[in-house]
Scaffold this motif. Structure first.
Motif, mmCIF file in Angstrom:
data_model
loop_
_atom_site.group_PDB
_atom_site.id
_atom_site.type_symbol
_atom_site.label_atom_id
_atom_site.label_comp_id
_atom_site.label_asym_id
_atom_site.label_seq_id
_atom_site.Cartn_x
_atom_site.Cartn_y
_atom_site.Cartn_z
ATOM 1 N N GLU A 8 0.830 -1.204 0.000
ATOM 2 C CA GLU A 8 0.000 0.000 0.000
ATOM 3 C C GLU A 8 0.867 1.257 0.000
ATOM 4 O OE1 GLU A 8 -2.455 1.639 3.503
ATOM 5 O OE2 GLU A 8 -3.880 0.383 2.394
ATOM 6 N N ILE A 9 1.969 1.219 0.735
ATOM 7 C CA ILE A 9 2.894 2.361 0.783
ATOM 8 C C ILE A 9 3.544 2.577 -0.578
ATOM 9 C CG2 ILE A 9 5.075 3.191 1.751
ATOM 10 C CD1 ILE A 9 4.258 1.811 4.393
ATOM 11 N N PHE A 10 4.036 1.494 -1.199
ATOM 12 C CA PHE A 10 4.667 1.607 -2.517
ATOM 13 C C PHE A 10 3.669 2.100 -3.569
ATOM 14 C CE2 PHE A 10 8.040 -1.688 -1.257
ATOM 15 C CZ PHE A 10 9.021 -0.716 -1.122
ATOM 16 N N ALA A 11 2.403 1.703 -3.435
ATOM 17 C CA ALA A 11 1.384 2.083 -4.415
ATOM 18 C C ALA A 11 1.099 3.584 -4.402
ATOM 19 C CB ALA A 11 0.094 1.306 -4.168
ATOM 20 N N ARG A 12 1.532 4.279 -3.349
ATOM 21 C CA ARG A 12 1.350 5.732 -3.281
ATOM 22 C C ARG A 12 2.417 6.469 -4.083
ATOM 23 N NH1 ARG A 12 1.016 5.845 3.256
ATOM 24 N NH2 ARG A 12 -0.760 4.442 3.521
ATOM 25 N N PHE A 13 3.462 5.762 -4.507
ATOM 26 C CA PHE A 13 4.522 6.384 -5.291
ATOM 27 C C PHE A 13 3.973 6.782 -6.663
ATOM 28 C CE2 PHE A 13 8.696 4.646 -3.303
ATOM 29 C CZ PHE A 13 8.181 4.830 -2.026
ATOM 30 N N GLY B 59 1.389 1.243 -9.618
ATOM 31 C CA GLY B 59 0.087 0.655 -9.343
ATOM 32 C C GLY B 59 0.194 -0.471 -8.327
ATOM 33 N N PRO B 60 -0.934 -1.048 -7.924
ATOM 34 C CA PRO B 60 -0.951 -2.111 -6.907
ATOM 35 C C PRO B 60 -0.102 -3.328 -7.272
ATOM 36 C CG PRO B 60 -3.156 -1.254 -7.259
ATOM 37 C CD PRO B 60 -2.293 -0.657 -8.326
ATOM 38 N N ARG B 61 -0.153 -3.756 -8.533
ATOM 39 C CA ARG B 61 0.603 -4.949 -8.934
ATOM 40 C C ARG B 61 2.105 -4.704 -8.872
ATOM 41 N NH1 ARG B 61 -1.607 -7.438 -14.414
ATOM 42 N NH2 ARG B 61 -0.005 -8.954 -13.857
ATOM 43 N N GLN B 62 2.528 -3.550 -9.375
ATOM 44 C CA GLN B 62 3.957 -3.240 -9.342
ATOM 45 C C GLN B 62 4.430 -3.042 -7.903
ATOM 46 O OE1 GLN B 62 5.038 -0.016 -11.905
ATOM 47 N NE2 GLN B 62 7.179 -0.624 -11.997
ATOM 48 N N ALA B 63 3.576 -2.455 -7.076
ATOM 49 C CA ALA B 63 3.915 -2.258 -5.665
ATOM 50 C C ALA B 63 4.161 -3.597 -4.982
ATOM 51 C CB ALA B 63 2.789 -1.499 -4.964
ATOM 52 N N LYS B 64 3.331 -4.572 -5.300
ATOM 53 C CA LYS B 64 3.496 -5.894 -4.684
ATOM 54 C C LYS B 64 4.763 -6.578 -5.193
ATOM 55 C CE LYS B 64 0.282 -7.592 -2.638
ATOM 56 N NZ LYS B 64 -1.007 -8.073 -2.108
ATOM 57 N N ARG B 65 5.123 -6.333 -6.444
ATOM 58 C CA ARG B 65 6.379 -6.886 -6.972
ATOM 59 C C ARG B 65 7.567 -6.350 -6.179
ATOM 60 N NH1 ARG B 65 4.452 -5.405 -12.316
ATOM 61 N NH2 ARG B 65 3.377 -7.154 -13.276
ATOM 62 N N PHE B 66 7.513 -5.070 -5.824
ATOM 63 C CA PHE B 66 8.584 -4.478 -5.025
ATOM 64 C C PHE B 66 8.730 -5.217 -3.695
ATOM 65 C CE2 PHE B 66 8.054 0.049 -6.978
ATOM 66 C CZ PHE B 66 8.640 -0.411 -8.149
#
Length: 200
Positions: A9-14, A18-25
């Motif tokens: 959720e934190i990465f998705a604010r960058f 998006g949510p999928r890329q945030a989860k990959r991180f």
């Protein structure tokens, strides 16, 4: 919420994530060893300690252990004080400065004004820009270096209208930047041509 979802959720604010890329991180971090994650944590923590904001152009810069109010560019009295280039973000400033085509001063607006925005002052650093223009007696030309899209054009018009009563020349970047282009992705030669062929 577990740690994976919380960090995602934190990465998705960058910006642009998006949510999928945030989860990959998150899963990438889980696949690294403890040293890598520790290094990342220390780097993030050092941002607020080592990086400060310039009191004039509002860009972020490394203070290198010194107590500084101005960045190296704003403190450089060899630059052309008759020109002030306004860019949306720090990354845009870096792109223009890297091109080596501009020798004046900058102001980082902190964003753009979307076409339907009713409260522009909440989107950009308009109060700080007021102060910058008021305190700079030598400015003759303001270069509005916005992205070549609708929001960039709207921001340009907003600033022009706000300061239309002042004895200043307003110019925009010329040919070289295609419609929809963002400054941060433009190569140095394109930015150089856009600056040299700016329109007034």
């Amino acid at each position: 919420m577990n740690s994976i979802d919380k960090l995602s959720e934190i990465f998705a604010r960058f910006p642009g994530i998006g949510p999928r890329q945030a989860k990959r991180f998150v899963y990438f971090l889980l696949s690294r060893n403890g040293d890598y994650v520790g290094e990342l944590v220390r780097a993030v923590q050092s941002l607020k300690k080592e990086i400060v904001q310039c009191g004039e152009c509002m860009r972020f810069f490394a203070k290198d252990g010194q107590v500084l109010k101005l960045c190296s560019i704003c403190a450089d009295d060899t630059r052309d004080s008759s020109m002030l280039m306004i860019v949306p973000r720090d990354i845009d400033f870096e792109a223009v400065e890297k091109s080596g085509s501009y020798k004046g001063f900058y102001f980082i607006l902190g964003g753009v004004v979307p076409i339907l925005e009713k409260e522009p002052e909440k989107r950009i650093r308009i109060k700080e820009l007021d102060t910058r223009i008021k305190n700079a007696k030598d400015i003759k030309e303001i270069i509005l270096a916005m992205n070549a899209n609708i929001d960039g054009e709207n921001t340009t018009e907003f600033i022009k209208q706000k300061y239309q009563g002042l004895p200043l020349i307003f110019s925009t970047l010329g040919r070289g930047l295609s419609t929809g282009a963002e400054l941060e992705y433009a190569d140095p030669e394109t930015l150089k041509n856009a600056f040299l062929h700016r329109t007034k």
